[in-house]
Design an enzyme around this catalytic site. Structure first.
Site, PDB file in Angstrom:
ATOM      1  N   LEU A  93      88.936   3.356 -24.812  1.00  0.00           N
ATOM      2  CA  LEU A  93      89.622   4.542 -24.309  1.00  0.00           C
ATOM      3  C   LEU A  93      90.953   4.191 -23.660  1.00  0.00           C
ATOM      4  O   LEU A  93      91.823   5.054 -23.532  1.00  0.00           O
ATOM      5  CB  LEU A  93      88.729   5.270 -23.286  1.00  0.00           C
ATOM      6  CG  LEU A  93      87.354   5.719 -23.779  1.00  0.00           C
ATOM      7  CD1 LEU A  93      86.579   6.382 -22.643  1.00  0.00           C
ATOM      8  CD2 LEU A  93      87.486   6.659 -24.960  1.00  0.00           C
ATOM      9  N   ASP A 151      89.305 -15.179 -20.145  1.00  0.00           N
ATOM     10  CA  ASP A 151      90.704 -15.423 -19.816  1.00  0.00           C
ATOM     11  C   ASP A 151      91.586 -14.776 -20.882  1.00  0.00           C
ATOM     12  O   ASP A 151      91.117 -14.401 -21.962  1.00  0.00           O
ATOM     13  CB  ASP A 151      90.971 -16.926 -19.745  1.00  0.00           C
ATOM     14  CG  ASP A 151      92.292 -17.260 -19.053  1.00  0.00           C
ATOM     15  OD1 ASP A 151      92.807 -16.403 -18.305  1.00  0.00           O
ATOM     16  OD2 ASP A 151      92.808 -18.368 -19.269  1.00  0.00           O
TER      17      ASP A 151
END
Length: 613
Positions: free
Chosen positions: A364, A414
């Site tokens: 979204l 990461d």
């Protein structure tokens, strides 16, 4: 700052190129690089003298950066010995800022000095040539070139790459001539493995609680693991001189040479309260070692005399990893990004695949895409989040910055942040092109030849957990779901709350470990108001579709988590038996109290500890 400490394997710039570099490091900004007024009107700024001057300024700025980076890194040993683990965490955050601060300073000086000539390409071609002569023979020349590229990209706001003013090298060279002393110590096989290990431990200089006893425990476990691998008759052990520090642990990194292979070796050291240093674990399994070096964990503090040679050594232990990953784990994130980009371009040159939307439920807030054969995904922030999200671009970027600065405890993926990435349009699927135009027109430009992505994140690709539970066998799914619960608890132990605790926001790595990767609702655990669900006052309240009580913006009701997780039978009962405390407000309040009391909750990057007693 003491210029005598700016020492690298190739020596100080002032030693190699006369007093100019040393003077530039000591003088004020105006004295060191001049100003627009220093050049007579009409004089050309692209002379060799001026190019040498600006190249020297960037080289000295890089050396200052390395000095500051190394200075913070070297504190780790004293922090470990003094058990100053909170201070080590603060050092980790401080070191993350050194590169950007150094870059900002030199860019500001250059823009001030060069004025209207700051974007003179002819001048910068000469500067690049002079800079190459200054740093080309250094053992850290690859890092120096990345720093230079950061400077030019800031000045030119480069779209794509510009080989005339940037260093562009498409091939990673893990093995390079190292002129300094060896970076590791060799220990030939002895009759007594305990005696050999005792030598290795003694080389650290740490005050062990029981040196002989620790050596015996390590040797016993090492013998057991080597016997399982039928490698008891090894030839020698090589151990890096650099000790790797992270959080509350120190790691001795080595390799065991047999006739047929090099076996990785990690001796994991801890420093318990009221005790000397002890050996906590011995790792020789490649997957276990790789987990310690995972990019879902904090970067190491290791005083490496030659980063390139250290990366080359580590690649022999973990050949499945890339140089980009290993540079990053050593704290050189910007060069890790350089290598990531080069690996991407190499991959595209060898493949005819097109970039396409990633598998899984559409985000979204982010638009996610990848290549089927690439182990990376790329994320572009949507111009406007889809309902019911209301997160802004600035908030999303702040959450990513938060992840970068915090201890990821092996549970947060990461990332690398890219700007102005230019790729051939032919490498994008039509569906992806349409989605980029529709959802991210504010940061993406599309023309007939190219797609320019002005801002995006790259992350290691994982299998979304909601897909994993639909596609794998029952045993694998149960293991992943239980690890999902562990992931939530370990994030809480690091004072992190994911926000949306949904299966689709977590993923499964190749080793089966569950990690979190959707950061748009991320927050500190200490900022959340965990509440008990108020009982309904009557039947109408109980049957209402909306809450019958006030819900604040930071309110979370743990009792509702089980429903939101959507864990299906036959897994729900087993998950509740192991992780049912997640659905009780008491667990979350207790964790908040531990953080408020200043407790550092230990989280180990391995599961097997040495037996003691």
């Amino acid at each position: 700052m003491d210029p005598s400490r700016w020492v690298h394997p190739m020596g100080k710039l002032s030693d190699r190129f006369g007093d100019a570099a040393g003077d530039a490091g000591r003088r004020t900004d105006a004295e060191a690089i001049g100003s627009p007024g220093d050049t007579p009107e009409g004089a050309k700024l692209d002379s060799n003298d001026h190019a040498q001057r600006w190249a020297m300024e960037i080289a000295v700025a890089y050396e200052r950066y390395r000095h500051q980076f190394d200075e913070v890194t070297r504190r780790a040993r004293g922090r470990f010995e003094a058990r100053q683990f909170r201070e080590l965490q603060a050092d980790a955050r401080e070191r993350l800022d050194v590169y950007q601060r150094s870059l900002d300073e030199v860019v500001a000086r250059l823009k001030l000095a060069l004025g209207g000539s700051s974007r003179d390409r002819a001048l910068w071609k000469l500067i690049k040539r002079r800079y190459c002569a200054l740093v080309g023979e250094r053992d850290d020349s690859e890092l120096a070139e990345t720093f230079y590229n950061s400077v030019t990209r800031r000045i030119f706001t480069t779209v794509g790459v510009d080989p005339e003013v940037e260093f562009v090298d498409w091939e990673y060279q893990p093995v390079a001539h190292h002129r300094g002393p060896p970076i590791y110590r060799e220990y030939p096989r002895q009759r007594s493995l305990s005696a050999l290990v005792e030598q290795i431990l003694a080389r650290t200089g740490f005050r062990f609680q029981d040196p002989a006893g620790e050596a015996q425990r390590v040797a016993f476990e090492l013998e057991r693991q080597l016997a399982e691998r039928r490698a008891a008759n090894f030839e020698e052990i090589q151990v890096l001189d650099s000790i790797f520090f992270r959080n509350q642990l120190a790691f001795l990194v080595g390799r065991i040479w047999t006739e047929d292979e090099a076996i990785g070796l990690l001796i994991c050291l801890a420093h318990p309260p009221d005790s000397g240093v002890v050996a906590d674990a011995v790792l020789t399994d490649r997957q276990a070692i790789s987990g310690v070096f995972s990019l879902s964990r904090n970067y190491f503090h290791a005083d490496t005399p030659c980063v390139r040679a250290t990366v080359s050594f580590l690649l022999t232990l973990m050949p499945h990893k890339s140089g980009a990953e290993l540079y990053t784990t050593l704290g050189h994130k910007r060069h890790g990004k350089t290598e990531t980009y080069r690996n991407l371009i190499q991959h595209l040159s060898r493949s005819a695949e097109t970039l396409r939307l990633a598998r899984g439920e559409r985000g979204l807030v982010m638009l996610v895409f990848t290549l089927p054969s690439l182990d990376l995904v790329f994320k572009v922030i949507r111009d406007r989040p889809s309902y019911p999200k209301s997160t802004t671009r600035a908030e999303v970027m702040e959450h990513y910055k938060m992840v970068f600065q915090r201890d990821r405890v092996g549970r947060m993926v990461d990332f690398q942040e890219f700007e102005h990435l230019r790729l051939d349009r032919s490498r994008f699927s039509d569906e992806l092109i349409n989605q980029l135009r529709e959802a991210a027109a504010g940061t993406v430009e599309v023309d007939e030849d190219a797609v320019v992505l002005h801002h995006l994140y790259s992350e290691r690709r994982v299998v979304p957990l909601d897909l994993y539970v639909r596609e794998r066998d029952e045993k694998a799914v149960m293991a992943a779901l239980l690890d999902f619960g562990d992931a939530i608890k370990e994030l809480a132990a690091s004072n992190v709350f994911p926000g949306d605790v949904l299966l689709k926001n977590f993923g499964v790595k190749q080793d089966g470990r569950v990690v979190f990767y959707d950061y748009d609702e991320l927050c500190l655990l200490s900022e959340v108001n965990f509440r008990q669900l108020p009982p309904p006052s009557d039947f109408e309240d109980e049957m209402a579709g909306e809450p019958w009580f006030y819900v604040g913006p930071n309110d979370v009701f743990p009792e509702e988590l089980e429903r939101f997780l959507g864990i299906a039978e036959p897994y729900r009962e087993r998950f509740r038996a192991v992780h049912g405390d997640l659905f009780k407000v008491e667990f979350w309040h207790a964790m908040q109290q531990r953080h408020a009391a200043g407790e550092l909750i230990p989280l180990f990057p391995y599961t097997r500890h040495l037996q003691r007693g």
